[in-house]
Scaffold this active site. Structure first.
Site, PDB file in Angstrom:
ATOM      1  N   GLY A 192      -7.639  -2.896   2.978  1.00  0.00           N
ATOM      2  CA  GLY A 192      -8.982  -3.264   3.387  1.00  0.00           C
ATOM      3  C   GLY A 192      -9.285  -2.904   4.834  1.00  0.00           C
ATOM      4  O   GLY A 192     -10.157  -3.494   5.445  1.00  0.00           O
ATOM      5  N   LYS A 252      -0.876   3.302   8.871  1.00  0.00           N
ATOM      6  CA  LYS A 252      -1.328   2.156   8.093  1.00  0.00           C
ATOM      7  C   LYS A 252      -0.166   1.215   7.809  1.00  0.00           C
ATOM      8  O   LYS A 252       0.973   1.659   7.655  1.00  0.00           O
ATOM      9  CB  LYS A 252      -1.934   2.617   6.750  1.00  0.00           C
ATOM     10  CG  LYS A 252      -3.201   3.452   6.913  1.00  0.00           C
ATOM     11  CD  LYS A 252      -3.802   3.811   5.557  1.00  0.00           C
ATOM     12  CE  LYS A 252      -5.132   4.546   5.748  1.00  0.00           C
ATOM     13  NZ  LYS A 252      -5.754   4.886   4.451  1.00  0.00           N
ATOM     14  N   GLU A 273      -0.756   8.895   7.278  1.00  0.00           N
ATOM     15  CA  GLU A 273      -1.609   9.818   6.523  1.00  0.00           C
ATOM     16  C   GLU A 273      -2.367  10.695   7.498  1.00  0.00           C
ATOM     17  O   GLU A 273      -2.651  10.284   8.615  1.00  0.00           O
ATOM     18  CB  GLU A 273      -2.648   9.042   5.688  1.00  0.00           C
ATOM     19  CG  GLU A 273      -2.121   8.408   4.427  1.00  0.00           C
ATOM     20  CD  GLU A 273      -3.160   7.571   3.695  1.00  0.00           C
ATOM     21  OE1 GLU A 273      -2.815   6.986   2.664  1.00  0.00           O
ATOM     22  OE2 GLU A 273      -4.309   7.496   4.161  1.00  0.00           O
ATOM     23  N   ARG A 293      -8.732  -7.325  -8.047  1.00  0.00           N
ATOM     24  CA  ARG A 293      -9.600  -8.507  -8.180  1.00  0.00           C
ATOM     25  C   ARG A 293     -10.984  -8.068  -8.634  1.00  0.00           C
ATOM     26  O   ARG A 293     -11.292  -6.890  -8.619  1.00  0.00           O
ATOM     27  CB  ARG A 293      -9.734  -9.186  -6.811  1.00  0.00           C
ATOM     28  CG  ARG A 293     -10.351  -8.218  -5.774  1.00  0.00           C
ATOM     29  CD  ARG A 293     -10.713  -8.867  -4.467  1.00  0.00           C
ATOM     30  NE  ARG A 293     -11.485  -7.962  -3.616  1.00  0.00           N
ATOM     31  CZ  ARG A 293     -10.976  -7.071  -2.769  1.00  0.00           C
ATOM     32  NH1 ARG A 293      -9.657  -6.944  -2.651  1.00  0.00           N
ATOM     33  NH2 ARG A 293     -11.758  -6.294  -2.052  1.00  0.00           N
ATOM     34  N   VAL A 316     -16.809  -8.194  -4.596  1.00  0.00           N
ATOM     35  CA  VAL A 316     -18.142  -8.678  -4.209  1.00  0.00           C
ATOM     36  C   VAL A 316     -19.214  -7.825  -4.891  1.00  0.00           C
ATOM     37  O   VAL A 316     -20.194  -8.342  -5.433  1.00  0.00           O
ATOM     38  CB  VAL A 316     -18.318  -8.619  -2.678  1.00  0.00           C
ATOM     39  CG1 VAL A 316     -19.745  -9.021  -2.292  1.00  0.00           C
ATOM     40  CG2 VAL A 316     -17.309  -9.510  -1.960  1.00  0.00           C
ATOM     41  N   LYS A 329       0.819  -1.216   0.000  1.00  0.00           N
ATOM     42  CA  LYS A 329       0.000   0.000   0.000  1.00  0.00           C
ATOM     43  C   LYS A 329       0.851   1.264   0.000  1.00  0.00           C
ATOM     44  O   LYS A 329       0.414   2.308  -0.498  1.00  0.00           O
ATOM     45  CB  LYS A 329      -0.967  -0.010   1.176  1.00  0.00           C
ATOM     46  CG  LYS A 329      -1.882  -1.246   1.222  1.00  0.00           C
ATOM     47  CD  LYS A 329      -2.707  -1.414  -0.057  1.00  0.00           C
ATOM     48  CE  LYS A 329      -3.353  -2.780  -0.156  1.00  0.00           C
ATOM     49  NZ  LYS A 329      -4.047  -3.023  -1.424  1.00  0.00           N
TER      50      LYS A 329
HETATM   51  C1  MV4 Z   1      -8.608   6.208   5.793  1.00  0.00           C
HETATM   52  C2  MV4 Z   1      -9.699   6.823   6.432  1.00  0.00           C
HETATM   53  C3  MV4 Z   1      -9.537   8.132   6.821  1.00  0.00           C
HETATM   54  N1  MV4 Z   1      -8.371   8.787   6.588  1.00  0.00           N
HETATM   55  N2  MV4 Z   1      -7.479   6.897   5.584  1.00  0.00           N
HETATM   56  C4  MV4 Z   1     -10.372   1.834   5.495  1.00  0.00           C
HETATM   57  C5  MV4 Z   1     -10.234   0.822   4.433  1.00  0.00           C
HETATM   58  C6  MV4 Z   1      -9.105   1.259   3.602  1.00  0.00           C
HETATM   59  N3  MV4 Z   1      -9.373   0.963   2.239  1.00  0.00           N
HETATM   60  C7  MV4 Z   1      -8.975   2.718   3.825  1.00  0.00           C
HETATM   61  N4  MV4 Z   1      -9.772   3.008   4.977  1.00  0.00           N
HETATM   62  C8  MV4 Z   1      -9.814   4.238   5.478  1.00  0.00           C
HETATM   63  N5  MV4 Z   1      -8.685   4.961   5.331  1.00  0.00           N
HETATM   64  C9  MV4 Z   1      -7.384   8.156   5.973  1.00  0.00           C
HETATM   65  N6  MV4 Z   1      -6.244   8.839   5.734  1.00  0.00           N
HETATM   66  C10 MV4 Z   1     -10.892   6.091   6.563  1.00  0.00           C
HETATM   67  C11 MV4 Z   1     -10.949   4.794   6.092  1.00  0.00           C
HETATM   68  C12 MV4 Z   1     -12.218   4.116   6.149  1.00  0.00           C
HETATM   69  C13 MV4 Z   1     -12.955   3.937   7.336  1.00  0.00           C
HETATM   70  C14 MV4 Z   1     -12.518   4.365   8.578  1.00  0.00           C
HETATM   71  C15 MV4 Z   1     -13.283   4.183   9.708  1.00  0.00           C
HETATM   72  C16 MV4 Z   1     -14.500   3.543   9.648  1.00  0.00           C
HETATM   73  C17 MV4 Z   1     -14.948   3.079   8.455  1.00  0.00           C
HETATM   74  C18 MV4 Z   1     -14.201   3.283   7.288  1.00  0.00           C
HETATM   75  C19 MV4 Z   1     -14.714   2.842   6.072  1.00  0.00           C
HETATM   76  C20 MV4 Z   1     -13.995   3.048   4.928  1.00  0.00           C
HETATM   77  C21 MV4 Z   1     -12.756   3.680   4.976  1.00  0.00           C
END
Ligand code: MV4
Length: 487
Positions: A164, A158, A200, A292, A295, A116
């Site tokens: 995910g 992260k 981030e 991929r 769903v 990532k």
């Molecule tokens: C974030 C974020 C807020 N700020 N990154 C979660 C899954 C992954 N694909 C990326 N995700 C997130 N990254 C930054 N810089 C919020 C999410 C996020 C999320 C966070 C809390 C609760 C539900 C969420 C659902 C989708 C994405």
């Protein structure tokens, strides 16, 4: 086109791929674990090979067993579906080494985008907007502190090997940063065998908007519009819709075009999804790439008329993309509800059991992708997705009304079996959701709210606080969420 392919998956997606193959005259080999002897795909595929015991490590994640099944049956290609080995670059390479076409991107591209942090820097070079943050992985707590002070709090740590939503830690202030950094690295090492992390700025109350892409091996690519997947609980999506609501056409277009630019720059081939977060001001930032079929791909199929699995097969077989961007037209609105065998009153705990009743909805513009049937035994071994109900209508209000009608028709029961249908109804009833004004905070808000007041005649003491409430502080995800399923 291929003469015969092997499907390295189970459940509804294995059936989905078998159907696409039959439509294209491609013969199919299903693989199944001992737990899936009685599954529908074993009957529907042309051939079926048992590859091991129920534990997925020994069956659906067992690359050697899958390659051996392909060799024995003479399959030319492998469709990995989603989950299991679908984003495992080593598996894609093992396929190639054994003369099998992996239906997806090359191992090199998959490895690059699966990291990532690398994906982030690749997309930065391609000119995609990103949240403020570290340019690469961060090697010391002191360096993390410097970057966080520069970009401002809250920040999110992260894992490079995550994705995910797995292994993310939100940090609200400078004094929490050092310990959170160390904790995240230790957990990342334990879970992914890779302790690299990046930083981030944490974006609050954002919407999760993703773009579906198709790219061939000749530098051609198209985007097939957006999906909003903000209705999630602990990174498990419950409801998806397309196109993403309450965003201007200009924003949707810019977002889709930037994703396409990123995919072409990366040398992507096959179906990809680019994930973004979108804030209230419609500013969007790139999050990650899913290498991929997803769903929720039927949402896109319903609004574009494009069969994404047909296209995956053609691309993998080396056929130049049969669509140009001008051929892609987004029409109407599609909504998908995931019906999981889980109890939303008990923290969404799986409730395996035998289905005594199973009668999915039908009717106009209503698609149900499921491997369920009356008498089917939902086991405890795999994820609890039983059915996807997908509807299409000319506008969003009509689509939501059609979804309520479809869920009303759905009859599933069995001893001890619960489904997410009651919770899906609460989402559809929510005023903010109805207006298309919702974000990733929606599910936690519903779980904190008291359950729907029972109708006066209908009984019962108020529900005790549920496990779901106890387990949902409503705060941001933490490393406590780490060992999660990956879809
Ligand atoms: C974030 C974020 C807020 N700020 N990154 C979660 C899954 C992954 N694909 C990326 N995700 C997130 N990254 C930054 N810089 C919020 C999410 C996020 C999320 C966070 C809390 C609760 C539900 C969420 C659902 C989708 C994405």
């Amino acid at each position: 086109m291929f003469e015969k392919i092997l499907i390295a998956n189970r459940g509804e997606i294995a059936l989905r791929v078998v159907r696409a193959c039959r439509e294209l005259g491609v013969r199919t080999v299903a693989v199944y674990s001992v737990a899936d002897r009685d599954s529908a795909v074993v009957r529907l595929a042309d051939e079926a090979v048992c590859i091991g015991p129920p534990e997925s490590r020994q069956s659906y994640r067992n690359a050697a067993a899958i390659v051996e099944a392909a060799r024995r049956t003479g399959a030319q290609a492998v469709h990995p579906g989603y989950g299991f080995l679908a984003e495992d670059a080593d598996f894609a390479e093992i396929c190639a080494d054994n003369g099998l076409v992996f239906i997806g991107p090359s191992p090199e591209v998959m490895a690059a985008l699966g990291d990532k942090a690398r994906a982030r820097s690749l997309m930065r070079e391609a000119g995609l907007p990103l949240p403020a943050g570290s340019l690469a992985t961060v090697g010391t707590a002191a360096r993390a502190r410097e970057i966080a002070d520069e970009i401002g709090y809250p920040v999110i740590i992260k894992c490079a090997a995550g994705g995910g939503g797995r292994g993310m830690t939100v940090v609200r202030s400078a004094d929490e940063l050092g310990p959170a950094y160390e904790r995240t690295r230790i957990t990342a090492q334990a879970v992914f065998g890779d302790d690299r992390v990046y930083l981030e700025r944490y974006l609050v109350q954002a919407r999760h908007v993703e773009v579906q892409l198709l790219c061939d091996g000749y530098g051609n690519g198209v985007h097939l519009g957006t999906r909003d997947c903000s209705v999630q609980r602990r990174h498990q999506k419950l409801v998806e819709e397309g196109p993403a609501p309450a965003l201007s056409v200009g924003t949707l277009d810019a977002l889709a075009n930037s994703a396409l630019r990123g995919a072409l720059r990366a040398g992507y081939t096959g179906a990809a999804t680019f994930e973004f977060l979108v804030d209230e001001a419609e500013r969007f930032s790139f999050m990650e790439v899913n290498c991929r079929i997803q769903v929720e791909h039927p949402v896109t199929e319903m609004i574009t008329g494009v069969d994404l699995v047909h296209e995956q097969l053609h691309i993998a077989a080396g056929v130049p993309l049969r669509l140009r961007q001008a051929d892609v037209r987004i029409a109407g609105v599609a909504v998908e509800c995931r019906v999981n065998v889980e109890d939303s009153d008990r923290g969404f705990a799986p409730t395996p059991g035998r289905l005594s009743r199973f009668s999915p909805p039908g009717g106009p513009f209503t698609r149900v992708d499921t491997h369920g049937y009356p008498g089917y035994l939902v086991g405890p071994y795999y994820d609890s997705l039983l059915a996807k109900v997908v509807v299409w209508a000319p506008d969003r209000d009509l689509a939501l009304g059609r979804m309520e009608r479809a869920l009303h028709e759905f009859d599933v029961d069995g001893p001890g079996v619960r489904t997410t249908i009651p919770f899906l109804r609460r989402v559809l009833d929510d005023a903010g959701f109805r207006k298309g004004r919702y974000s990733t905070g929606l599910v936690d808000r519903l779980l904190r709210a008291p359950a729907t007041p029972p109708a006066p005649a209908a009984l019962a003491a108020p529900a005790a606080p549920t496990a779901a409430m106890a387990a949902s502080p409503g705060g941001p995800p933490t490393t406590a969420n780490l060992p999660r399923r990956t879809r």
